[in-house]
Structure formats: structure tokens, C-alpha cells
Design an enzyme around this catalytic site. Structure first.
Site, short mmCIF file in Angstrom:
data_model
loop_
_atom_site.label_atom_id
_atom_site.label_comp_id
_atom_site.label_asym_id
_atom_site.label_seq_id
_atom_site.Cartn_x
_atom_site.Cartn_y
_atom_site.Cartn_z
NE ARG A 378 -3.64 0.09 2.72
CZ ARG A 378 -3.61 -0.32 3.99
NH1 ARG A 378 -2.87 0.28 4.87
NH2 ARG A 378 -4.35 -1.32 4.37
CB VAL A 500 -8.13 -1.13 -5.14
CG1 VAL A 500 -9.08 -1.45 -6.26
CG2 VAL A 500 -7.12 -0.10 -5.59
CD GLU A 501 -3.02 -2.19 -2.63
OE1 GLU A 501 -2.38 -1.64 -1.73
OE2 GLU A 501 -2.51 -2.67 -3.64
N GLY A 502 -8.26 -0.96 0.48
CA GLY A 502 -8.82 -0.21 1.61
C GLY A 502 -9.52 1.03 1.07
#
Ligand SMILES: Cc1cc2nc3c(=O)[nH]c(=O)nc-3n(C[C@H](O)[C@H](O)[C@H](O)COP(=O)(O)OP(=O)(O)OC[C@H]3O[C@@H](n4cnc5c(N)ncnc54)[C@H](O)[C@@H]3O)c2cc1C
Length: 826
Positions: A378, A500-502
Site C-alpha cells: 500500500r 482498492v486496497e482499503g
């Protein structure tokens, strides 16, 4: 008067000790001594005696550890144990995963700037630079984004081949396994550059280098798994994907309903221990073409084939694509950015134990494995893609606004456009510093759980702002899709990065401050951990030490926040040069304010703060802006304090402080207990809210940087693909910019002659020829105007299509579900 002087002297002595964080003993001696001396000199005997009694009544019990522990700390320990919410195993894992870097200093209320400034300057190695100048340039030159996004909805075969062959998928894989073993900075630079040519290509390259099986295998894989997969992943012989998300588990990834049952099954005539898997996943990047699938599921062992525990928890496996029963291959269509993305499902799919990442001993440890590697991915993927897109926007929009003329002027000259350009320049400067700082943290060996969330959130949010401004400044040129439109796909891609990714709302509301407050705070996590010490005596001693350090810390932050607020952060020593010193002091002030508010909010609201997301989000914003501003100051230092960058630094810094003030004000204003809010306001904003947004004049200077070649602009657009190849409109626009600027005085001369009626021709070429004949322009000047006009025409042009070209290639009827959207069975 003497009474007032004595009181004032005692207060100043106490305040000075708190401001400088002296020990309790020093405070007691300094305060008592000051009261005595001033009391005797001024003759305010009664005031002096009353003050001394109070001071000694506070100091003496606190300076007797045994008494203090018994009478004060023991009851407080009981209260603290009752008030501290029990953490779920998931929360515990998230809190313990990752490391704390400079963000910890920002939470201290008194940052030690030497820690930041001593960090080595991040630099690419010769080999990494050669990769950027070689394969990355070559790949960018191959990209036709219109072909990818509209015609093929995929990368062409030669681009896939080049990506695999050149090891773009192996940037994080060590050389011993055939990978490139790049630093995080190089990894980030590659993604930034690719994203300036195509969001589809950069997203495709990002995934195997981020939360892909490679990262998981490197950390947790068995030797056999590493030796088998890593060399194949490095050269793209295996294409990985990682499947966590499903219809019922998006943001709340720990609630995945997908499950595996430990069992035995006959495989090739041999009884084999394994897992029978049932799962339904969606949104999985690279899934349609993946050859090896990372899968997260909950593992159960009802027959106790592995041990006593039945519900083992989240577990990760790597399934070869050929695994019988695996349903894979269909595609989702993410917002016209057609990187490979699709669903995966399976029912009673048998996977031998050897497919578990790390083998059976890692069964049930999947969530910790994910959280730990997620923070590294991230920190790089999304911040880098967003930063590249913003840099490209700065290069393109600055050049376009100087070329595009309306009302007889370059649109960059209009104040409304200037405002948008200033935002593009300032936010891009801030984001480049942010992503650089976060990549540098990974290179120092950190697992930046908190700052990766800050980088993911702010880089993608500011990319959204910049993409919008880019569209607005380009007007219709950016609205009409086609090969000539270099802005719209970037704008379309923004919500993907946001999600995406949180997904961003959750990242801001729950994660940044939620994790930051506990991870970065010098005492809170240690106090929570003290609760689990088994020996009561040891627990009480530890708690007592932490508690009184914590109280001193809180008092110091209150005093520092007030003093720095009253003085406008203009006193005290700080880092930096004559230009930046005031910036560091402002950060000192807001660091103290953040630390104070964090303590008060956590102290008063306790576990309820978790549900007060709007308050938590605002405090997270404060931490984020302080971190971003620190990253900008570090970048300024690392670049050799260039004067040319100052407008960018100043704009972005004031924007951060303006937003910091708004966030603190919002948090305090909405604090549920009004008297506490009132007190906090007095300490944090003793003279009211004095920060102002960047001025119009400063904005003009930033816009000027974007619209003309120069060293500050070069640094801002570093890693943008600017080679003026036929497929690269931004590169060619950039190459024309010096001519556009050189042509401006000539255009004015030419325009004057036209206005004065000196030139009679109606067409542009005729007017130019006449201007040369009349001695208004030289041959060279006329040629310059012609070259610029032709060049600019190409850049202001848009595409048009034969109506048949725009028809859908495959209709819903062709796909066999013309009436109802397809239903997936969970
Ligand atoms: C193009 C694309 C590629 C992806 N690639 C992968 C992949 O390769 N592998 C994989 O496993 N997953 C992948 N994902 C899934 C991605 O990580 C999820 O979309 C993301 O976690 C959010 O889940 P959701 O979309 O179901 O949103 P939801 O969970 O339904 O959330 C909806 C909204 O509610 C907000 N929200 C949820 N909970 C909270 C809370 N507690 N507080 C505040 N706000 C909250 C979210 O921020 C969001 O704004 C991908 C998704 C997309 C769109």
C-alpha cells in the site's frame, strides 16, 4: 502587584518546565525556588506561603514512589483495565503489525527534526536508473492507450511479452530467484513513469509487485514454494493474483465466508491430506489470466487432523489454475481501465496441504500475513500510480494552458484557470514528497502501517482533485474521447484507486487515526500492553511509570500548544534555514495540538472514539497533513534547498496548515462534551484561527512554474514519460512549449499589425506572408508562428468517428443475458 508578580513567577516557572519537559523533581525544585525568591523579594508573604503549600502538596506525594503507586496508581490501574475495550484478535493483529517511523515524532508534541533530516537522501542505483532509461522508456514507447482501453480492452500481445521478458513482474523478487530486487524507490519510479503512459499498464504491473503471492512467499513461503514459484513469477511464466474480496466481504475482509475443511482425499491413488475449499471471490486483479491464485479462506478442522483447534482462522493457499473445480476466466470491466480483473469461485475444490502458504504451520495466520505485507504494497502501488498521474497532469495542463488561447490570451492568464493550475502544481508537489517519503521508509526496512494508509488516502484523493482540475482546464478537449485525449482515462481511473486496497472513506475514518493514535502514541499501546503483565507488582510498577510519564506528557503538550499558539509559533529553536524555520515551528505547534487532542479524545471518549468516525477522521487528517508537510520539508532539504521550488513548497505548506486548522477546529467544535471542547479551543487556538489558505499571488507563481520550462518544473515532472514519440502527445506538447513561449512576443507584434489594418489577407498564411513583405515580421519569426500554430492545432484537435466505429462489438443479447443481469449464486 507583588501578589500578581509572585503568582506569575510561579506560573512561568511551572510552564517553562512543562514546555521543556523536565522531570517531576526539576519541576518541583524550580517552582518552589522561584516562588520563594520572588515571594521574599516582593514581600508577598501570604501568597508565597499559600503557593508553597499547594506546590509541596502536589510534589511530595508524587515524589514518593511507593506511596504514589499504592494511593494513586493502583486505583487508576483498576479503572483503566475496566475502561480499556477488549481488542478482537483481528484488531490486535492490525495494531501489532508494522513499524513506527517519523510519524511517531509527530505524535510526540515535540518532534525531533534531526531524526527526519538525518535520514539518507533516497536515490536510485545506477542499475535502477538504467532500467528506467531502458526498458521503462521502451515500454512507454510501445503503449497505445487508446488501443488498450478502447480497441482491445487488454494489452496487446507484444506489450505482455515485453513486460514479462523484461521482468517488470519481478521488481520485488530477489536476484537469487531471478528477479530485479529493486529498492522501493525504484519500484515507485517505474510505476510512476508507466502511469504517465497508461493507467492500465501501470495497474497491471503494480499488482504482482504488491499484494501478490510473491510478497507473501518471500515472507512466509516454504523453501520449496519459493524455489518453485519465485523464478517463474520473476519472468512472467506464472501470472499471479490474490483473492480476498467477495460479495459479502469487501472492506470487512476478516468476515470472509469462504471456507476450507481439512480432510483426506485420494489423489492419483494416494491418500492425501488437504483442504476442501468453497469460495466466491470477485474484483480480483489479473484473475482472468492468472496461472497461480492466492486464496484467503477460513480453515476448519472438524476431524482434528491437524490438532486440537477446530476453527483455525484465516488461512492462505496458492492454487494452480488447473486445480479441478476452479471457476475462473470471466472479466469485470473497471471503468474503462481494462486491466485484467474478474471473479473466481469454486465448490469443494480439493487442495493438498502443500498449497498452504508457509505449509500447515501457518494455517490460521493468514490475517497477520496479509496485514504485514499489505502495508508495504500500500505504501508503493497506489501512491506511485497517483503521483505519476498527477505529475503528467502538471506537465500536460501547464503546457496546454499556455498554448490554448481564448479571448486573445493564453487561458493560463485567466485567474480562474490560474487557480486550478496552482492546485495542480501545489498538490502534485505535496504528493511527490509524500510518496517519496513512504517509499524511503520501506527502503529503511520499515513496514509503515500508518503512513502507508496516509499515502494511499491522500495521494489518491489529491489525484482525484488534480484529475478534475485537469479536465476543467482542458474543457471539451478532455471530454471528447479518442486517441488524442490524454486526460480522460486518468480521470476515469481515479475511483478505482480510491476503492482498492482499503476504500478511502474507511481508510480515513477508521484506520489513519485509529491505528496512528495507538501505534504512534508514546504511551497508549505500552499502557494497554502493561495490562497483560501477569505479576501484579510488576504490572503496577510498569503502569505507574507509564501513567506519570503520560500525565507529564499531556501537561507539556497543553502548555506547548498554548504557548506556541499565543506566540504564533514564532519562538524557540527549530530546524531548517532562514526560509523554512517558521514552517518547522508551525509543525511543532500543531504536533503539540494533535498530541493534546489525541490524549483528551481518547481519555474522555475511550472505546467510543472508535465509533465517532467523523472525529477520528479529522484527527487522522491532522496527522496526515503534518506528515505530508514534514515530507515536503525533507524533500526541499534533499534537493539542496532550491530557491526555484519555494513557491511550490510555500503553496503546499500553507494548504496543509489551512487544512490542519480546519480539521482541528472541526474535531474540537464537534466534541460531545462542550466544556472540554471549550478548554481545548482555548489551548489550541488561543488567538483564534489564524491560518490562511495560500494567497492568490503565491498561486500565480505556482501556475507560472507549470506553464514554462524551468528547474522547478523539471523536478515536478520527473519520471513523466516525455520523449516526443508519435504515441506521446504530452511529450510532444512539452517539446513545443519553448517555441510557444518564444512565439508570444512575435504574436503580439503580429496582432498589433492586424489590429492596425496593416495586413489585408483573410487567411493566416496570407497574413504571415504579407507581414514578412511589410517588414512586420522576419522570415524566421513568420516560420516560428507557423510552426507553433500547426503544432498547437494538433494538440487542441479532438477525434471524430464513423458512427459504426462506436457501436458495441458484443451486445447483451450476444452474451445471452439480454433481459436480466446475470445472477451469481453465493
Ligand atoms: C478494480 C478493483 C480491483 C481489485 N482488486 C482486488 C484484488 O486483486 N484482490 C482482492 O482481494 N480484492 C480486490 N479488490 C477489492 C477491493 O479491495 C475492495 O473493493 C475494497 O476493499 C472495498 O470493498 P467493497 O468494494 O466491497 O466496498 P464496501 O466494503 O461495500 O464499502 C462501501 C463503502 O463503505 C465504506 N466503509 C465500509 N466500512 C466502513 C467503515 N467501517 N467505516 C467507514 N466507511 C466504511 C467504504 O470505505 C466504501 O466507501 C479490487 C476492487 C476493485 C474495484
Amino acid at each position: 502587584m507583588s501578589v500578581f508578580l509572585t503568582l506569575l513567577a510561579a506560573l512561568v516557572a511551572s510552564g517553562a518546565c512543562a514546555y521543556h519537559r523536565t522531570s517531576l523533581r526539576t519541576w518541583a525544585i524550580a517552582t518552589v525556588a522561584t516562588t520563594l525568591v520572588v515571594g521574599v523579594v516582593t514581600g508577598a508573604w501570604i501568597t508565597m506561603i499559600v503557593l508553597l503549600v499547594i506546590e509541596l502538596a502536589v510534589a511530595v506525594p508524587l515524589l514518593m514512589p511507593a506511596f504514589r503507586r499504592r494511593q494513586i496508581s493502583a486505583p487508576l490501574l483498576k479503572m483503566f483495565a475496566r475502561a480499556t475495550p477488549a481488542l478482537s484478535a483481528t484488531e490486535q493483529t492490525a495494531l501489532e503489525a508494522g513499524t513506527v517511523g517519523f510519524e511517531g515524532e509527530l505524535f510526540s508534541g515535540m518532534p525531533d527534526w534531526r531524526v527526519l533530516l538525518k535520514q539518507p537522501r533516497p536515490e536510485l542505483s545506477t542499475e535502477e536508473q538504467a532500467f528506467l532509461d531502458g526498458p521503462v522508456e521502451a515500454l512507454c514507447a510501445m503503449i497505445d492507450d487508446w488501443q488498450i482501453t478502447h480497441e482491445l480492452a487488454d494489452l496487446p500481445p507484444e506489450v505482455w511479452d515485453f513486460i514479462k521478458k523484461s521482468k517488470f513482474f519481478g521488481m520485488i523478487i530477489p536476484k537469487q530467484y531471478g528477479g530485479l530486487q529493486f529498492s522501493a524507490l525504484a519500484h515507485s519510479a517505474v510505476l510512476q513513469k508507466l502511469s504517465t503512459a497508461s493507467a492500465t499498464v501501470s495497474s497491471t504491473v503494480a499488482v504482482p509487485n504488491s499484494l501478490g503471492p510473491a510478497e507473501l512467499l518471500l515472507h512466509y513461503g516454504s523453501e520449496e514454494q519459493k524455489n518453485h514459484y519465485l523464478p517463474r513469477l520473476a519472468v512472467g511464466e506464472e501470472i499471479p493474483c490474490f483473492a480476498l474480496t467477495g460479495p459479502y466481504a469487501g472492506s470487512d475482509a476478516t468476515s470472509i465466508p469462504d471456507f476450507g475443511i481439512v480432510c483426506k482425499q485420494m489423489v492419483d491413488g494416494v491418500e492425501t491430506l488437504g483442504v476442501k475449499l468453497t469460495f466466491d471471490k470477485r474484483y480480483i486483479t489479473l484473475a482472468p489470466i492468472a496461472t497461480v491464485i492466492g486464496l484467503a479462506f477460513r480453515l476448519y478442522d472438524p476431524e482434528h487432523l491437524l490438532g486440537d483447534t477446530e476453527d483455525l482462522g484465516i488461512t492462505l493457499a496458492l492454487l494452480p489454475r488447473a486445480t479441478p473445480g476452479l471457476e475462473i476466466g470471466r472479466r469485470h470491466f473497471p471503468l474503462n481501465i481494462p486491466f485484467q480483473n474478474g471473479p473466481i469461485s469454486g465448490k469443494d475444490v480439493f487442495a493438498p496441504m502443500s498449497t498452504l502458504i508457509g505449509g500447515p504451520k501457518m494455517a490460521g495466520h493468514g490475517w497477520r500475513m496479509l496485514v504485514e505485507v499489505l502495508s508495504v504494497g500500500r505504501a508503493i502501488s497506489l501512491p506511485s500510480n497517483a503521483t505519476g498521474a498527477m505529475r503528467a497532469s502538471a506537465a500536460a495542463t501547464g503546457a496546454y494552458a499556455r498554448m490554448r488561447k481564448q479571448f486573445g490570451l493564453a487561458i493560463a492568464r485567466f485567474e480562474g484557470v490560474e487557480e486550478a493550475l496552482a492546485r495542480i502544481g501545489g498538490l502534485t508537489y505535496a504528493t511527490t514528497a509524500l510518496s517519496r517519503a513512504t517509499a524511503a521508509a520501506v527502503d529503511r526496512g520499515e513496514k509503515p502501517a500508518v503512513t502507508s494508509a496516509i499515502a494511499k488516502y491522500h495521494a489518491t484523493e489529491w489525484a482525484r482533485q488534480v484529475a478534475g482540475d485537469t479536465m476543467d482546464v482542458h474543457g471539451g478537449k478532455a471530454v471528447q474521447l479518442g486517441p488524442k485525449n490524454y486526460a480522460a482515462r486518468g480521470w476515469e481511473s481515479v475511483p478505482i484507486a480510491i476503492t482498492v486496497e482499503g476504500a478511502n472513506i474507511m481508510t480515513r475514518s477508521l484506520m489513519i487515526f485509529g491505528q496512528g493514535a495507538i501505534r504512534c502514541h508514546p504511551y497508549v499501546l505500552k499502557e494497554m500492553q502493561a495490562l497483560s503483565i501477569a505479576d501484579y507488582g510488576e504490572k503496577l510498577r510498569t503502569f505507574d511509570r507509564l501513567l506519570f510519564s503520560h500525565i507529564g506528557f499531556g501537561i507539556s503538550n497543553a502548555v506547548r500548544s498554548f504557548v506556541l499558539g499565543v506566540t504564533g509559533a514564532s519562538i524557540g529553536q527549530s530546524a531548517g534555514d532562514a526560509y523554512t524555520r517558521r514552517y518547522y515551528r508551525k509543525l511543532d505547534r500543531y504536533s503539540a495540538a494533535l498530541a493534546l487532542c489525541a490524549d483528551v479524545f481518547m481519555g474522555v471518549l475511550g472505546g467510543k472514539l472508535k465509533f465517532k468516525e467523523k472525529l477520528s477522521a479529522r484527527l487522522g487528517d491532522v496527522l496526515s497533513y503534518l506528515y505530508i508537510a514534514s515530507a515536503m520539508l525533507k524533500r526541499y532539504e534533499d534537493s539542496g534547498r532550491p530557491e526555484a521550488d519555494r513557491p511550490l513548497l510555500a503553496w503546499a505548506f500553507h494548504e496543509c496548515m489551512w487544512r490542519t486548522q480546519a480539521a482541528l477546529d472541526g474535531a474540537i467544535r464537534n466534541f460531545p462534551l462542550k466544556p472540554v471542547g471549550f478548554l481545548l479551543r482555548l489551548l489550541v487556538f488561543p488567538l483564534g484561527r489564524r491560518e490562511v489558505p495560500p494567497s492568490d499571488r503565491l498561486g500565480r507563481r505556482v501556475a507560472a512554474i507549470l506553464t514554462a520550462p524551468g528547474e522547478a518544473r523539471d523536478r515536478l515532472v520527473e519520471w513523466v514519460y516525455l520523449t516526443p514519440t508519435p504515441n506521446n502527445t504530452i511529450g510532444r506538447m512539452n517539446a513545443l512549449l519553448p517555441d510557444v513561449i518564444a512565439a508570444e512576443p512575435v504574436e503580439r507584434k503580429f496582432g498589433k499589425a492586424l489590429k492596425a489594418g496593416q495586413l489585408q489577407a483573410h487567411d493566416y498564411e496570407g497574413q504571415l506572408a504579407e507581414a514578412v513583405r511589410e517588414g512586420v515580421l522576419t522570415e524566421a519569426e513568420a516560420a516560428l508562428l507557423k510552426r507553433v500554430r500547426d503544432g498547437v492545432f494538433e494538440f487542441i484537435s479532438v477525434d471524430d468517428f464513423d458512427p459504426a466505429e462506436l457501436g458495441a462489438k458484443v451486445t447483451r443479447a450476444d452474451r445471452g443475458h439480454e433481459t436480466e443481469p446475470q445472477q451469481r449464486i453465493a
